[in-house]
Every structure is written in C-alpha cells, then in structure tokens.
Design a protein around this motif. Sequence first.
Motif, PDB file in Angstrom:
ATOM      1  N   THR A  54       0.818  -1.241   0.128  1.00 49.86           N
ATOM      2  CA  THR A  54      -0.018   0.027  -0.021  1.00 49.86           C
ATOM      3  C   THR A  54       0.852   1.311  -0.064  1.00 49.86           C
ATOM      4  O   THR A  54       0.259   2.476  -0.165  1.00 49.86           O
ATOM      5  CB  THR A  54      -0.950  -0.041   1.281  1.00 49.86           C
ATOM      6  OG1 THR A  54      -0.210   0.141   2.411  1.00 49.86           O
ATOM      7  CG2 THR A  54      -1.642  -1.343   1.310  1.00 49.86           C
ATOM      8  N   GLU A  97       4.818  13.597   3.680  1.00 48.04           N
ATOM      9  CA  GLU A  97       4.292  12.755   2.963  1.00 48.04           C
ATOM     10  C   GLU A  97       4.384  11.447   3.094  1.00 48.04           C
ATOM     11  O   GLU A  97       3.469  10.393   3.166  1.00 48.04           O
ATOM     12  CB  GLU A  97       4.560  12.940   1.404  1.00 48.04           C
ATOM     13  CG  GLU A  97       3.963  14.459   0.834  1.00 48.04           C
ATOM     14  CD  GLU A  97       4.752  14.506  -0.484  1.00 48.04           C
ATOM     15  OE1 GLU A  97       5.553  13.871  -1.049  1.00 48.04           O
ATOM     16  OE2 GLU A  97       4.248  15.592  -1.124  1.00 48.04           O
ATOM     17  N   ALA A 100       2.588  10.378   6.558  1.00 44.16           N
ATOM     18  CA  ALA A 100       0.912  10.457   6.162  1.00 44.16           C
ATOM     19  C   ALA A 100       0.929   8.701   5.484  1.00 44.16           C
ATOM     20  O   ALA A 100      -0.078   8.119   5.884  1.00 44.16           O
ATOM     21  CB  ALA A 100       0.726  11.262   5.434  1.00 44.16           C
ATOM     22  N   ALA A 101       1.773   8.526   4.814  1.00 39.12           N
ATOM     23  CA  ALA A 101       1.575   7.218   3.796  1.00 39.12           C
ATOM     24  C   ALA A 101       1.751   6.005   4.827  1.00 39.12           C
ATOM     25  O   ALA A 101       1.242   5.007   4.673  1.00 39.12           O
ATOM     26  CB  ALA A 101       2.871   7.126   2.742  1.00 39.12           C
ATOM     27  N   TRP A 102       2.687   6.154   5.627  1.00 42.07           N
ATOM     28  CA  TRP A 102       3.060   5.111   6.573  1.00 42.07           C
ATOM     29  C   TRP A 102       1.914   4.869   7.531  1.00 42.07           C
ATOM     30  O   TRP A 102       1.460   3.632   7.743  1.00 42.07           O
ATOM     31  CB  TRP A 102       4.308   5.510   7.484  1.00 42.07           C
ATOM     32  CG  TRP A 102       4.782   4.548   8.542  1.00 42.07           C
ATOM     33  CD1 TRP A 102       4.366   4.164   9.517  1.00 42.07           C
ATOM     34  CD2 TRP A 102       5.770   3.445   8.082  1.00 42.07           C
ATOM     35  NE1 TRP A 102       5.126   2.991  10.256  1.00 42.07           N
ATOM     36  CE2 TRP A 102       5.944   2.632   9.184  1.00 42.07           C
ATOM     37  CE3 TRP A 102       6.549   3.218   7.049  1.00 42.07           C
ATOM     38  CZ2 TRP A 102       6.900   1.571   9.249  1.00 42.07           C
ATOM     39  CZ3 TRP A 102       7.462   2.032   7.002  1.00 42.07           C
ATOM     40  CH2 TRP A 102       7.557   1.452   8.029  1.00 42.07           C
ATOM     41  N   ALA A 103       1.171   5.805   8.029  1.00 42.26           N
ATOM     42  CA  ALA A 103       0.184   5.850   8.703  1.00 42.26           C
ATOM     43  C   ALA A 103      -0.995   5.152   8.372  1.00 42.26           C
ATOM     44  O   ALA A 103      -1.768   4.494   8.777  1.00 42.26           O
ATOM     45  CB  ALA A 103      -0.426   7.321   9.461  1.00 42.26           C
ATOM     46  N   ARG A 104      -1.206   5.631   6.975  1.00 46.59           N
ATOM     47  CA  ARG A 104      -2.283   4.982   6.224  1.00 46.59           C
ATOM     48  C   ARG A 104      -2.198   3.288   6.033  1.00 46.59           C
ATOM     49  O   ARG A 104      -3.094   2.833   5.743  1.00 46.59           O
ATOM     50  CB  ARG A 104      -2.379   5.798   4.859  1.00 46.59           C
ATOM     51  CG  ARG A 104      -2.982   7.119   4.979  1.00 46.59           C
ATOM     52  CD  ARG A 104      -3.595   7.563   3.518  1.00 46.59           C
ATOM     53  NE  ARG A 104      -2.418   7.572   2.527  1.00 46.59           N
ATOM     54  CZ  ARG A 104      -1.610   8.489   2.283  1.00 46.59           C
ATOM     55  NH1 ARG A 104      -1.763   9.776   3.116  1.00 46.59           N
ATOM     56  NH2 ARG A 104      -0.499   8.414   1.394  1.00 46.59           N
ATOM     57  N   SER A 105      -0.793   2.994   5.764  1.00 52.32           N
ATOM     58  CA  SER A 105      -0.556   1.324   5.677  1.00 52.32           C
ATOM     59  C   SER A 105      -1.065   0.675   6.965  1.00 52.32           C
ATOM     60  O   SER A 105      -1.445  -0.476   6.542  1.00 52.32           O
ATOM     61  CB  SER A 105       0.697   1.301   5.621  1.00 52.32           C
ATOM     62  OG  SER A 105       1.682   1.305   6.692  1.00 52.32           O
ATOM     63  N   GLY A 106      -1.325   1.114   7.851  1.00 52.16           N
ATOM     64  CA  GLY A 106      -1.671   0.656   8.897  1.00 52.16           C
ATOM     65  C   GLY A 106      -0.613  -0.637   9.520  1.00 52.16           C
ATOM     66  O   GLY A 106      -1.102  -1.828   9.668  1.00 52.16           O
TER      67      GLY A 106
END
Length: 266
Positions: A54, A97, A100-106
């Motif tokens: 992701t 950025e 934020a992407a790391w957080a979204r990856s869960g």
Amino acid sequence: MSTAVLDPMFTLTEGEVFTDRDIAALAAGTTGAVRVPGFLTPDVCAGALEAIETLPVGTYDPERMGAKIARFGPALNDYRAPGGGLDAERYWQATEEARAAWARSGMRPDPVARSLERLGLAWGAAIGPATIAGRATFGGTLREINEGALIHFDEVVREYPTALFDQTITAQLAFNVWVSVPSSGGETRVWRRRWHPTDEAHRQAYGYRPHVVEGHQELRLPPELGDALLFNPTNFHAVEPCASGRRIAFAFFLGLTSTGHLVYWS
C-alpha cells in the motif's frame, strides 16, 4: 595465498539480542558487525510485506545508483543542496508525505518502532529521532535492493560538514532488518577500510570502484528472513546482486551523541 595481516577484532558477533557492549564496540571500531537472527518473526515479516504493497514505493535514479533500487521514505543524503546544505523545503515535504503514507498503511506491528524499542532497551535509554532546528527527521526507510549496490560509505558529518543536526554525532551505525530475502545472493559486504581523500579518483556514480577495497579485510553477511544487522557504515560496504527473489529491508542510522544518547535518522 594471502599474507595480509588480519585484525582479529573485525569479526561478526551474533547473539539473541543486541547489547550496550555491541553498540559501544561498533562505535569504537572494535568489532566488524553484530547480527541478531530472528529479530522479527516470520508473521511480522509477512504482515510488513502485505502492508508494503500500500506504500508509494519509488526508485532511485538508476544512473546515479548504478542499479535499480526501490525505496520508500526520504534519506537525508538525497536532499543535499548545491551549496552543501539541506534542501529543507523538499526534505520536510517528503517527510510529511512519507509519515502520512506510513500511517495509512496500518503496519502493525510496526517493524521500525519495534526495532527502536529493542535497541533502546539494549542501550538503557529510549532512542529519539535526530532533530534539525527542533524538527524530528524521518527514520526507517524501506529499500528493495535486488541488483546490488555499489561500494560506498555513509557518514553524515562528511555529507553535511556544517553540522546538520541539533545533536553532535560522534559515531554512526547502520541498522537493517530483512522482511524478504532472496534464495541466494544479496550479501552485505563490509570492509575494514574507511574513506581517504585520494579515493575520489576512483568514483563510480555515487560510489567507488573496487580498487579502493582491494586487499582489505572484509565480512560477507548473507541476509536471512527476520535477521537484524548493525555495522559501522563509515567502513566501505556494498550489496551483492540477488540470484532470485526479493531483498527487502527496513533501515535507519543510529548516531551516538556527545552526551551519550542514541538518535536515529535515515
């Protein structure tokens, strides 16, 4: 038959956990590398691989790197301005950025957070990020190196000689933990050889030609799933190409500061 005199201290140390003595020995240059097999379990590695799909993974410039290397997350040495300082606007934007992407990856459990926690327990104090004017740097890049990496060294105090961090770094270590490994190949090679100004005559893209390490003592360290590796990246090092499969690691640097603390960055 080689007649080279070997340093008996430049060896690989293995253990069930990292220790403060391991970290101190690497910082002092009295060991070659420290590896902890099975630092991450197969389940954690599998979960990380699933979450990686992701992430917005990009690639380095292959002309600069000499090979195709995929990566996620900003590394400071990619954001040097023409005058030698940090291209701060680009770096902080990339950092925001990536976070934020790391957080979204869960990604749970978080292999970087878990690694820092265990290294902090070894050192006896929590490890925080290196800071620049009070802002926390990014730490924990993802790199997929299947075609190998050139001989090079990493030393932030040379890359940014005007003192980039708020902290004063007295020694630098490199940490890697593998969540995918090839069937063969992909060894990390570390030589008992540090940069010398005359080495600049042997530049090759971002790295150096093999001449700079010829005749010098080395360690060859094959990647194994879940293994973690610490070494001193001011020694020349490289990665061998993989025969097949994917070589994926999370990586960051540790810095020992003048006050005896450890900080991290990528």
